[in-house]
Design an enzyme around this catalytic site. Structure first.
Site, PDB file in Angstrom:
ATOM      1  N   ARG A  49       5.329  60.490  52.954  1.00 22.81           N
ATOM      2  CA  ARG A  49       4.203  61.492  52.749  1.00 22.81           C
ATOM      3  C   ARG A  49       3.249  61.809  54.233  1.00 22.81           C
ATOM      4  O   ARG A  49       2.431  62.934  54.145  1.00 22.81           O
ATOM      5  CB  ARG A  49       3.147  61.393  51.540  1.00 22.81           C
ATOM      6  CG  ARG A  49       2.636  62.804  51.215  1.00 22.81           C
ATOM      7  CD  ARG A  49       1.813  62.517  49.944  1.00 22.81           C
ATOM      8  NE  ARG A  49       1.124  61.074  49.722  1.00 22.81           N
ATOM      9  CZ  ARG A  49      -0.201  60.737  50.300  1.00 22.81           C
ATOM     10  NH1 ARG A  49      -0.670  61.507  51.073  1.00 22.81           N
ATOM     11  NH2 ARG A  49      -0.352  59.629  50.194  1.00 22.81           N
ATOM     12  N   TYR A 103       8.520  88.098  52.227  1.00 24.79           N
ATOM     13  CA  TYR A 103       9.106  87.453  51.025  1.00 24.79           C
ATOM     14  C   TYR A 103       8.331  87.455  49.785  1.00 24.79           C
ATOM     15  O   TYR A 103       6.963  87.395  49.810  1.00 24.79           O
ATOM     16  CB  TYR A 103       9.442  86.065  51.724  1.00 24.79           C
ATOM     17  CG  TYR A 103      10.049  85.302  50.501  1.00 24.79           C
ATOM     18  CD1 TYR A 103      11.480  85.559  50.394  1.00 24.79           C
ATOM     19  CD2 TYR A 103       9.374  83.954  49.985  1.00 24.79           C
ATOM     20  CE1 TYR A 103      11.924  84.769  49.352  1.00 24.79           C
ATOM     21  CE2 TYR A 103       9.990  83.273  49.368  1.00 24.79           C
ATOM     22  CZ  TYR A 103      11.368  83.465  48.919  1.00 24.79           C
ATOM     23  OH  TYR A 103      11.944  82.829  47.942  1.00 24.79           O
ATOM     24  N   ASP A 175       6.962  84.656  59.740  1.00 21.44           N
ATOM     25  CA  ASP A 175       8.083  83.901  58.968  1.00 21.44           C
ATOM     26  C   ASP A 175       9.455  84.425  59.769  1.00 21.44           C
ATOM     27  O   ASP A 175       9.790  85.405  59.859  1.00 21.44           O
ATOM     28  CB  ASP A 175       8.008  84.644  57.489  1.00 21.44           C
ATOM     29  CG  ASP A 175       9.155  83.930  56.663  1.00 21.44           C
ATOM     30  OD1 ASP A 175      10.145  83.528  57.214  1.00 21.44           O
ATOM     31  OD2 ASP A 175       8.887  83.700  55.489  1.00 21.44           O
ATOM     32  N   LYS A 200      17.593  78.467  54.118  1.00 21.96           N
ATOM     33  CA  LYS A 200      18.127  79.325  54.520  1.00 21.96           C
ATOM     34  C   LYS A 200      19.267  79.054  55.992  1.00 21.96           C
ATOM     35  O   LYS A 200      20.045  78.260  55.799  1.00 21.96           O
ATOM     36  CB  LYS A 200      17.407  80.759  54.865  1.00 21.96           C
ATOM     37  CG  LYS A 200      16.356  81.011  53.647  1.00 21.96           C
ATOM     38  CD  LYS A 200      17.167  81.607  52.325  1.00 21.96           C
ATOM     39  CE  LYS A 200      16.100  81.350  51.192  1.00 21.96           C
ATOM     40  NZ  LYS A 200      15.065  82.113  51.330  1.00 21.96           N
TER      41      LYS A 200
HETATM   42  C1  LIG Z   1      13.601  81.877  51.010  1.00 24.98           C
HETATM   43  C2  LIG Z   1      12.475  82.474  51.691  1.00 24.98           C
HETATM   44  C3  LIG Z   1      11.346  81.812  51.860  1.00 24.98           C
HETATM   45  C4  LIG Z   1      10.766  80.793  50.955  1.00 24.98           C
HETATM   46  O1  LIG Z   1      11.331  79.547  51.109  1.00 24.98           O
HETATM   47  P1  LIG Z   1      11.886  78.665  50.092  1.00 24.98           P
HETATM   48  O2  LIG Z   1      12.688  77.401  50.695  1.00 24.98           O
HETATM   49  O3  LIG Z   1      12.547  79.392  48.974  1.00 24.98           O
HETATM   50  O4  LIG Z   1      10.563  77.953  49.601  1.00 24.98           O
HETATM   51  C5  LIG Z   1      10.167  82.294  52.839  1.00 24.98           C
HETATM   52  N1  LIG Z   1      10.425  83.194  53.617  1.00 24.98           N
HETATM   53  C6  LIG Z   1      11.802  83.857  53.578  1.00 24.98           C
HETATM   54  C7  LIG Z   1      11.958  85.236  54.637  1.00 24.98           C
HETATM   55  C8  LIG Z   1      12.619  83.445  52.661  1.00 24.98           C
HETATM   56  O5  LIG Z   1      13.824  84.100  52.904  1.00 24.98           O
END
Ligand SMILES: *Cc1c(COP(=O)(O)O)cnc(C)c1O
Length: 385
Positions: A49, A103, A175, A200
């Protein structure tokens, strides 16, 4: 570490941040599963952690090298990374400006948590920089953007957002999930904090949940202080899997991006498709901006089926391409935003956001484009007949 910037992209993907197997000289990083380490090992004791087990610490170097930053941090999900980053820099009375189209999970996080802590937020009305500027207040601390955005692949001017923030002493967060570090490096355009859902493209095989942050040492240090309290570290087994995935990041994403360009061009010429949204098409309103700030146009696109071709029936008729909520895997997937990600909005609200019932978001995988095209054609024929 600094040398790593000069290495080629594939070399960085494969080699930066390897854990050396001194004992047996194995080809890949050993997986250290210990939750307990001798005190004399590092200044702060190693503990999962604390985000500093050997596999975590070394993989952060790869993330940083790929995003051209000094440092990185890895989390158990994209949302664990995003929430830790926000709470690390915000306190009661602060204000954040957030891009309108982001998102869904990030949107829910903001609207359901920030009020409880007295953190103010404003959503812009578009992805135009003037919109952000108009919302700046004395207590504004962060400008938050996402580009390309979901599901219509809008493009925000990253360099312009950076300079606006710098002029007002604010922090910037992006992001960068949709582009991945292969197609876009926001640090080179002045962004402070780069966020990824590593579930992703970084994971890429639809079998890992993870998140990542890339930033300067100073900013990572501050995020770390908050992150150890929330405890969203990634298990070392998954850290190891993520390292394996990242070795092929460039190979995968390059191939997917090439395929997406081919698919977008094909779809734009298909008489059963009304419109295609892809930053790599000249018809995209921000094509020039995308070309300026992206190294590649990415592997996400959206298209609108002609009226009369039902989006759900079309997806059910696909044989190769899988209808699926997530994205960015090696396999091509589709989703109908009106039925899933934006199902909670009314039809009027959806249309205001440009999301028609016939809109399909398409995450293009590594299959040969000709096979994907054949699949789409047979599905359209089936639904039309
Ligand atoms: C999937 C996604 C997230 C969140 O990610 P998790 O791994 O599901 O918590 C944030 N931003 C974008 C653009 C995403 O596609």
């Amino acid at each position: 570490m600094n040398n790593s910037k000069k290495l080629g992209i594939n070399t960085s993907c494969v080699h930066v941040g390897e854990v050396k197997d001194e004992q047996f000289k194995g080809a890949v990083s050993p997986m250290y599963m210990s939750t307990s380490y001798a005190f004399d090992d590092v200044a702060i004791k190693r503990y999962p952690r604390y985000f500093n087990t050997p596999n975590q610490e070394m993989l952060c170097k790869k993330i940083a090298a790929l995003e051209h930053t000094e440092d990185g941090l890895i989390f158990s999900s994209g949302m664990a990374a995003i929430s830790a980053a926000m709470f690390a820099f915000l306190k009661t009375g602060d204000h954040v400006i957030i891009q309108q189209v982001i998102y869904g999970g990030t949107y829910n996080f903001i609207v359901s948590e920030f009020d409880k802590y007295g953190i103010e937020y404003s959503f812009t009305e578009s992805d135009k920089v003037a919109d952000f500027k108009a919302l700046i207040k004395d207590n504004t601390k962060i400008l938050y953007i996402e580009t390309p955005s979901n599901p219509l692949l809008g493009i925000t001017d990253i360099a312009a957002i950076s300079s606006l923030a710098k002029a007002h002493g604010m922090l910037t967060m992006i992001d960068n999930t949709f582009a991945s570090p292969i197609n876009q490096n926001p640090a080179d355009l002045g962004i402070d904090i780069i966020l990824h859902s590593a579930t992703k493209y970084m994971g890429g095989h639809s079998d890992i949940s993870a998140g990542a942050i890339a930033a300067s040492k100073k900013h990572i240090e501050q995020i770390w202080k908050t992150a150890i309290n929330f405890g969203g570290n990634l298990s070392d087994q998954t850290v190891w899997l993520l390292e394996r995935s990242l070795k092929t990041l460039n190979l995968r994403v390059k191939e997917q991006t090439k395929n997406a360009q081919e698919m977008a061009t094909y779809l734009e010429g298909n008489e059963n498709i009304d419109r295609v949204y892809y930053p790599g098409l000249k018809s995209h309103p921000q094509y020039e901006l995308a070309k300026k700030q992206m190294k590649g146009f990415g592997a996400m696109l959206s298209f609108e089926l002609k009226e009369g071709i039902d989006a759900m029936e079309f997806q059910n008729a696909l044989q190769l391409i899988k209808p699926s909520m997530s994205l960015a895997g090696l396999e091509s997937t589709t989703v109908s935003p009106a039925q899933t990600t934006h199902a909670l909005l009314s039809e009027k609200q959806r249309l205001e956001r440009g999301i028609k019932d016939g809109l399909i978001r398409f995450s293009v995988g590594i299959e040969e484009a000709e096979d994907l095209i054949a699949d789409i054609e047979q599905a359209i024929e089936k639904v039309k007949s």
